[in-house]
Every structure is written in C-alpha cells, then in structure tokens.
Design a protein around this motif. Structure first.
Motif, PDB file in Angstrom:
ATOM      1  N   TYR A 121     -10.268   1.406   0.176  1.00  0.00           N
ATOM      2  CA  TYR A 121      -9.421   0.261  -0.103  1.00  0.00           C
ATOM      3  C   TYR A 121     -10.185  -0.747  -0.961  1.00  0.00           C
ATOM      4  CZ  TYR A 121      -6.209   2.102   3.377  1.00  0.00           C
ATOM      5  OH  TYR A 121      -5.335   2.915   4.059  1.00  0.00           O
ATOM      6  N   SER A 224      -6.630  -3.153   2.956  1.00  0.00           N
ATOM      7  CA  SER A 224      -6.499  -2.120   3.986  1.00  0.00           C
ATOM      8  C   SER A 224      -5.592  -2.600   5.122  1.00  0.00           C
ATOM      9  CB  SER A 224      -7.885  -1.782   4.540  1.00  0.00           C
ATOM     10  OG  SER A 224      -8.557  -2.960   4.944  1.00  0.00           O
ATOM     11  N   THR A 236      -8.060  -8.846   6.254  1.00  0.00           N
ATOM     12  CA  THR A 236      -7.146  -8.090   5.401  1.00  0.00           C
ATOM     13  C   THR A 236      -6.173  -9.060   4.734  1.00  0.00           C
ATOM     14  OG1 THR A 236      -5.457  -7.771   7.106  1.00  0.00           O
ATOM     15  CG2 THR A 236      -7.258  -6.166   7.031  1.00  0.00           C
ATOM     16  N   GLU A 245      -0.914  -3.979   0.682  1.00  0.00           N
ATOM     17  CA  GLU A 245      -1.712  -2.870   1.201  1.00  0.00           C
ATOM     18  C   GLU A 245      -1.660  -1.728   0.191  1.00  0.00           C
ATOM     19  OE1 GLU A 245      -1.473   0.516   4.671  1.00  0.00           O
ATOM     20  OE2 GLU A 245      -0.834  -1.519   5.215  1.00  0.00           O
ATOM     21  N   GLY A 247      -4.283   1.718  -1.264  1.00  0.00           N
ATOM     22  CA  GLY A 247      -5.541   2.455  -1.242  1.00  0.00           C
ATOM     23  C   GLY A 247      -5.843   3.071  -2.593  1.00  0.00           C
TER      24      GLY A 247
END
Length: 319
Positions: A121, A224, A236, A245, A247
């Motif tokens: 991430y 993440s 986060t 969010e 990745g």
C-alpha cells in the motif's frame, strides 16, 4: 583436513541439504521500466538477487528505462526481446494505470504474462519542515486552493496519483484541479520531496522508510485498510475520515513470442525463487505482501485489473 574427511563432510552437507544450490545455466536480462530508486527498481533487483541465490539463474543483467508509467521501457522490451526466453520485465498496477491514461502505441498484450509477485500500500509523506502536520491539514489547503498543494509520485496513472484523485473526490474537489507532479523514478520523487519542491509525496512505504526513520520525512497517511506492520504509528486514510483505499501490486512479464513451454520454464524459475530465503527476506525488509499468481489466473487478473482501474479513474474524475 584430510581429503577423504573433506569429501565425507561434503557428502554429509549434501544429504542435509545445506550446500549452495547449483545455479541453472540461465543468463537472465531484466528490464526495469523506471529510473533507479523506485518500487520497480527495488522489486527487479531483489528478484534478480533471489533468483541467483535460489540457483534459478546464473547471472542477471539489469536495464533501467524510465518514463510514461513504464510505457517507454515496455516498448523497448517488446521491440528488442522478441522470442527471447531469458528476459523478464517488471510491471504492475502503475503500468496498467499509465496505459489507461496515456494510451501508448505499444500494448502490454504484446508481451507474455508470467506472474504477480507482491503487493503493498502507499504512504503519503511531507518534508520534515512542512507546515502540514496531518492529512487533515493537507485537505484544508486543497479545499481552499487545490493548485497550491503539489502532489509528487510516480507517473500519471500511478496508484498514488489515483489515491490523490480519490481524496479530491472524497472532499468535494474537482480531481482535475489536483496539482500532481509525476516522476520517472523513486529517486527523482524522493529528491523533490526532500528539497521541498512538492508538498506531499506518495509511494510504497519501503521507498521512504529510511527517510521517515531518519526524521527527514513525516508520514501522514497510508492507503491500506489497516495500519501497516512496518508503520504502526501511521494512521490509515480511512481512520482519518477519508475513504481512500488502494493497493499497488507488482509482477513480471516475459518477451513476446515465447512458446508455452518457455513460458512454463520461466514460471517454474520464479516459483522456485519465491520460495527462497532471499526472497522471503526481501519481502519482510520491504513490507511487501505475498501475492503470487501465475498462469491463466494471472492473465484473467490483469484483464480484470484494467477494467477495475479504469472504473476507479472514471469515478475519481481522472478520465
């Protein structure tokens, strides 16, 4: 030591499986479609070292060719390695995002998919002297004047670029107003952050880790779902109230025109490598997550990823 005693020792070590692996007679060429110092560079060199340590190859020759989210390196790889079973190219989500936004003349479909290796991430950082202490400080500045905040990271269409656009949408700002500065490699981005030439930088945590630990950069958020093991003190984006969010996975492709048997041979070499101690150490050191996927499953994953990233970019106002 007497010769017979030495030979008995070697035999005992071989039986115990502690002798170094016999390297396969493969001289591998690794295309890294980015400048030195970034995630692809780190992945490619860690992979090459692990392949050698695992005895999968005898030598590895690296070539860095940055620019256009990997499209320049991709073109060189496709045009210069046709039918060569001993070549690999590092790639990943960033290349797919760049292809969607940049529409380069050479398509990823020209090369041969081999495997997905890892994922991580992104972390957003600011220079130590920055007036921004938290992501909420950055958001307030973006709301007042989006162009006043310079975001630095990988090529246009990279996961950190997408994350910045997602944040803009979250806070009601036109994503096209985001002042994003792309770089051809992690080294360039790091220099820009440390020099104060960008307000906020984004990349994988491993790329910024030494600067965070030395106090030269301050992390203000990760993309993440939960806090990173390597950075338990960094909140986060979600826990700060921003639904961002995303990745960043990385994998490898083979040359165009290789046979199914040659593709399988490369896949087998990589499968041997990802089980090695050297690769496990690289994964732990960099905070990467295992994401092994090969064969038809990897082919289908890449197709879904193109569709998913395109939908995310449309929703975020990037395209």
């Amino acid at each position: 030591m007497r010769r017979d005693t030495f030979l008995k020792s070697l035999a005992a070590m071989a039986a115990a499986g502690v002798l170094p692996a016999q390297a396969a007679d493969v001289n591998l060429k690794m295309m890294i479609p980015a400048n030195p110092g970034g995630g692809w560079d780190g992945t490619g060199r860690a992979l090459g070292k692990a392949m050698q340590d695992a005895g999968a190859v005898s030598t590895v020759q690296y070539e860095n060719k940055g620019g256009a989210a990997g499209a320049i390196g991709l073109a060189q790889f496709v045009n210069g390695s046709k039918g060569d079973p001993n070549t690999l190219m590092v790639m990943g989500a960033v290349m797919i995002g760049g292809i969607i936004t940049g529409k380069p003349p050479v398509s990823l479909t020209a090369a041969t998919p081999i495997a997905r290796l890892s994922s991580e991430y992104n972390v957003f950082v600011v220079p130590a002297e920055s007036p921004f202490k938290t992501m909420k400080d950055v958001v307030e500045a973006v709301r007042k004047d989006a162009g006043s905040v310079k975001w630095g990271g990988g090529s246009r269409g990279s996961t950190e670029h997408i994350a910045a656009a997602m944040l803009a949408r979250e806070i009601g700002v036109d994503a096209t107003k985001i002042n994003y500065v792309p770089f051809r490699g992690g080294g360039e981005a790091i220099a820009a952050i440390l020099g104060g030439n960008v307000s906020v930088g984004g990349s994988g945590y491993s790329e910024f880790q030494q600067y965070i630990e030395s106090g030269k950069m301050r992390p203000i958020g990760v993309t993440s779902p939960t806090r990173l093991k390597l950075a338990p003190n960094v909140p986060t984006m979600k826990e700060q109230g921003f639904n961002v969010e995303i990745g960043n996975w990385r994998g490898v492709y083979g040359a165009p025109g290789i046979t199914p048997a040659q593709r399988k041979a490369l896949t087998d070499l990589l499968q041997k490598t990802v089980k090695s101690k050297a690769w496990a150490e690289a994964m732990e050191k960099n905070g990467w997550t295992d994401a092994w996927l090969a064969g038809t499953a990897f082919d289908e994953f890449v197709e879904r990823e193109f569709a998913s990233l395109r939908a995310t970019m449309v929703k975020a106002g990037m395209i």
